[in-house]
Write an enzyme that holds these catalytic residues in place. Structure first.
Site: not given
Length: 259
Positions: A40, A62, A179
């Site tokens: 990742d 990602k 996030m």
């Protein structure tokens, strides 16, 4: 080494928040044994460097809000490599099963008849607050903790922040939002429907890394603080009374600067 005359395996490995010293021993063993690693974007170079020099490294970025490798393509790569007899490690930031889409990958691989193992990693929300000397739960301040994403799946409404805030207030919960920086204004506005504006909050960027930084404020000032300080992803937002000591320290520093 590559497995011969038999199907390979896939291990979903949590690389933790970034600091290689926070890797588990089991994760290090899996990384070193891999012949193929799908890595990742947020996994640090020091972690990847633990792989065998002969291993094939495939970077499959990602990161929320950025152009990413399609999930279906990553899953296809894992199946192909395993069927070729490779020892595959899917190296994921944090923990594979906390906002890492590890559950989707596990289901896909099992449906394809691939043997899957999982190695947990320290999730960013835990590492972030621990680095500040703050607990996520406390008998006097928080009876539980909620990990929640601030980035809804395209086409979905996402979290009902007002309802979550009411629950957090009633049950005395710490909220850890992943996030959420890009949507912090909307998130804060929703949370203010159920939590006092004076509720302590903090945003921690680059948790566990040398460049880690944080800002402490209140829920009412959260969106303005993030904008003013230029906090960006990757970062986690933590809201709740457990952050009161950190907020008090930040206010003291501000007063001392003014003086």
């Amino acid at each position: 080494m590559r497995t011969t005359n038999m199907q390979g395996t896939v291990t979903l490995v949590g690389a933790g928040p970034g600091d290689p010293e926070l890797l588990t021993l089991k994760a290090v063993r899996a990384i070193r044994a891999a012949t193929v690693l799908l890595v990742d974007d947020l996994v640090g170079d020091e972690v990847v460097a633990l792989a065998d020099p002969g291993a094939r490294i495939v970077h499959v970025g990602k990161r929320g809000g950025c152009k990413s490798t399609p999930q279906a393509f990553i899953e296809k790569l894992m199946v192909i490599a395993a069927r070729e007899g490779e020892t595959v490690v899917r190296l994921k930031g944090g923990d594979p099963f906390i906002f890492g889409r590890g559950g989707e990958e596990l289901e896909h691989l099992r449906a394809a008849g691939i043997e899957v193992r999982v190695v947990n990693g320290i999730t960013a929300g835990l590492a972030a607050v621990s680095s500040l000397g703050v607990p996520l739960t406390h008998r006097e301040h928080a009876h539980g903790v909620v990990f929640v994403t601030g980035h809804a799946k395209p086409g979905e409404r996402g979290v009902d922040w007002a309802r979550l805030a009411a629950t957090a207030c009633d049950a005395r919960l710490t909220l850890v939002i992943y996030m959420g920086v890009s949507g912090v204004e909307q998130i804060a506005q929703g949370l203010l429907a159920g939590l006092p504006a004076a509720t302590p909050a903090a945003v921690i960027q680059h948790a566990s890394l040398p460049q880690q930084r944080h800002v402490a404020c209140t829920l009412g000032e959260l969106a303005r603080t993030v904008a003013r300080e230029g906090v960006a992803s990757p970062a986690v937002i933590v809201i709740g009374d457990v952050m009161s000591g950190l907020a008090a320290a930040a206010r003291g520093q501000q007063l001392s600067r003014v003086a």
